[in-house]
Design an enzyme around this catalytic site. Structure first.
Site, PDB file in Angstrom:
ATOM      1  N   THR A 282       0.843  -1.190   0.000  1.00 24.21           N
ATOM      2  CA  THR A 282       0.000   0.000   0.000  1.00 24.21           C
ATOM      3  C   THR A 282       0.879   1.241   0.000  1.00 24.21           C
ATOM      4  O   THR A 282       2.080   1.167   0.257  1.00 24.21           O
ATOM      5  CB  THR A 282      -0.924   0.059   1.238  1.00 24.21           C
ATOM      6  OG1 THR A 282      -0.117   0.125   2.421  1.00 24.21           O
ATOM      7  CG2 THR A 282      -1.858  -1.126   1.304  1.00 24.21           C
ATOM      8  N   GLU A 283       0.249   2.382  -0.269  1.00 25.44           N
ATOM      9  CA  GLU A 283       1.015   3.620  -0.167  1.00 25.44           C
ATOM     10  C   GLU A 283       1.393   3.842   1.295  1.00 25.44           C
ATOM     11  O   GLU A 283       0.734   3.325   2.204  1.00 25.44           O
ATOM     12  CB  GLU A 283       0.219   4.798  -0.714  1.00 25.44           C
ATOM     13  CG  GLU A 283      -0.982   5.221   0.098  1.00 25.44           C
ATOM     14  CD  GLU A 283      -1.656   6.472  -0.456  1.00 25.44           C
ATOM     15  OE1 GLU A 283      -0.972   7.490  -0.626  1.00 25.44           O
ATOM     16  OE2 GLU A 283      -2.878   6.399  -0.718  1.00 25.44           O
ATOM     17  N   ILE A 284       2.457   4.597   1.499  1.00 22.50           N
ATOM     18  CA  ILE A 284       2.953   4.840   2.842  1.00 22.50           C
ATOM     19  C   ILE A 284       2.687   6.293   3.212  1.00 22.50           C
ATOM     20  O   ILE A 284       2.788   7.182   2.363  1.00 22.50           O
ATOM     21  CB  ILE A 284       4.460   4.512   2.929  1.00 22.50           C
ATOM     22  CG1 ILE A 284       4.934   4.431   4.371  1.00 22.50           C
ATOM     23  CG2 ILE A 284       5.300   5.517   2.137  1.00 22.50           C
ATOM     24  CD1 ILE A 284       6.352   3.867   4.518  1.00 22.50           C
ATOM     25  N   CYS A 285       2.289   6.535   4.430  1.00 23.10           N
ATOM     26  CA  CYS A 285       2.141   7.900   4.922  1.00 23.10           C
ATOM     27  C   CYS A 285       3.336   8.194   5.824  1.00 23.10           C
ATOM     28  O   CYS A 285       3.600   7.457   6.780  1.00 23.10           O
ATOM     29  CB  CYS A 285       0.819   8.075   5.662  1.00 23.10           C
ATOM     30  SG  CYS A 285      -0.602   8.103   4.539  1.00 23.10           S
TER      31      CYS A 285
ATOM     32  N   ASP B  59      -6.776   0.941   7.203  1.00 20.17           N
ATOM     33  CA  ASP B  59      -7.251  -0.192   7.993  1.00 20.17           C
ATOM     34  C   ASP B  59      -8.737  -0.477   7.795  1.00 20.17           C
ATOM     35  O   ASP B  59      -9.544  -0.368   8.714  1.00 20.17           O
ATOM     36  CB  ASP B  59      -6.954   0.026   9.479  1.00 20.17           C
ATOM     37  CG  ASP B  59      -5.515  -0.335   9.806  1.00 20.17           C
ATOM     38  OD1 ASP B  59      -4.780  -0.737   8.886  1.00 20.17           O
ATOM     39  OD2 ASP B  59      -5.122  -0.211  10.965  1.00 20.17           O
TER      40      ASP B  59
END
Length: 310
Positions: free
Chosen positions: A108-111, A175
């Site tokens: 997934t993309e990361i924050c 989530d």
């Protein structure tokens, strides 16, 4: 002269080695753990094709070999994420099952700044304007979920499930493992979530997407008060008794901003009068709050001039 081929593995002694790569060799996982929950661990990883950092989510399936419902929930999150495309929802890039290690993996993309709860704890001095910007972005993500066909209810919205790119003030909902896809009547029936953030009707096992609005109101309360709702309770049973009897969390009395308090009260009102995400986005609470996404839309509408049309 021939140039050396790009290697899929780091070769410099100062570079960080990958612990593993995905079957295509595009994504490499580092050993650094970004977070872990009841069902999965999240590691820092790298997309070699795009040259960007990503998150590698890994679930050890043997932990749930005798729990078919939990396994199905995990697959549901992945299928759900894959179908979503919104600025304020964490994006999913790839998913696969590793038969050898019996793990479910998804990229997934990361924050960059972690979850909103930890970020807010770290930065205690934040203006109401900034809090409103974050709150508006969460609400836009919810509006996107709730207006899908069929409707998607998150069911476990809280500040630890919202993620932040602190350098640009951007927040995204993540989530979605407990999310429910519901039909035209917009109702679901199972009890799931985080007790402090659960709407009273969740316990009645018949509810709609408005449970997310209640949870959202509790998120805004946490952001404004720097206190998790119902922290005065020392057990889930006490929280349940207070929520089901309509007793508001003590943190609400600590909110000095009259407008913010009124907005939170709208969100956590009884389901019959609780507004939708779309209605809340039009609330006076957000007057004058414009995010980067809206500026871009306005520029496009005005032919890229950046000027407003009177």
């Amino acid at each position: 002269m021939m140039l050396p081929c790009a290697s899929s593995q780091p070769f410099d002694k100062d570079s960080e080695p990958f612990v593993e790569t995905d079957p295509t060799g595009r994504y490499g996982r580092y050993d650094e753990l970004l977070g872990s929950g009841a069902v999965k661990k999240v590691y820092r990883a790298f997309d070699q094709e795009e040259g960007i950092e990503v998150a590698w989510n890994q679930v050890k399936l043997r932990c749930f070999s005798d729990d078919a419902a939990m396994l199905e929930r995990l697959y549901s999150e992945v299928r759900l994420l894959k179908s979503l495309e919104n600025t304020h929802i964490i994006a999913l890039y790839k998913v696969w099952r590793d038969e050898g290690s019996n793990t479910l993996n998804f990229i997934t993309e990361i924050c960059t700044s972690g979850n909103l709860r930890e970020y807010r704890k770290k930065h205690r001095h934040v203006s109401m304007k900034a809090l409103k910007k974050w709150s508006k972005q969460i609400l836009k993500g919810l509006d996107y979920l709730h207006t899908r066909e069929p409707c998607i209810i998150h069911r476990d919205l809280n500040c630890s499930n919202v993620f932040v790119n602190g350098n640009i003030g951007q927040v995204k909902i993540g989530d979605l493992g407990l999310a429910a896809i519901v039909g035209k009547n917009h109702s679901a029936h199972s009890i799931l979530g985080t007790p402090e953030f659960m709407a009273p009707e969740l316990y009645e096992e018949r509810y709609t997407e408005l449970v997310d609005i209640y949870s959202y109101g509790m998120c805004v309360l946490e952001l404004v008060s720097l206190e998790i709702p119902y922290s005065e309770c020392d057990s889930v049973a006490k929280i349940y008794r207070r929520v089901s009897s309509g007793v508001k969390p003590e943190a609400l009395n600590k909110v000095k901003d009259v407008q913010a308090k009124a907005f939170i009260e709208k969100c956590i009102a009884q389901k019959e009068v609780r507004p939708s995400a779309a209605e809340l986005l039009r609330d006076p609470f957000f007057d004058g709050i414009v995010d980067d996404e809206e500026v871009e839309e306005e520029n496009n509408d005005n032919g890229g001039t950046g000027r407003t049309v009177s």
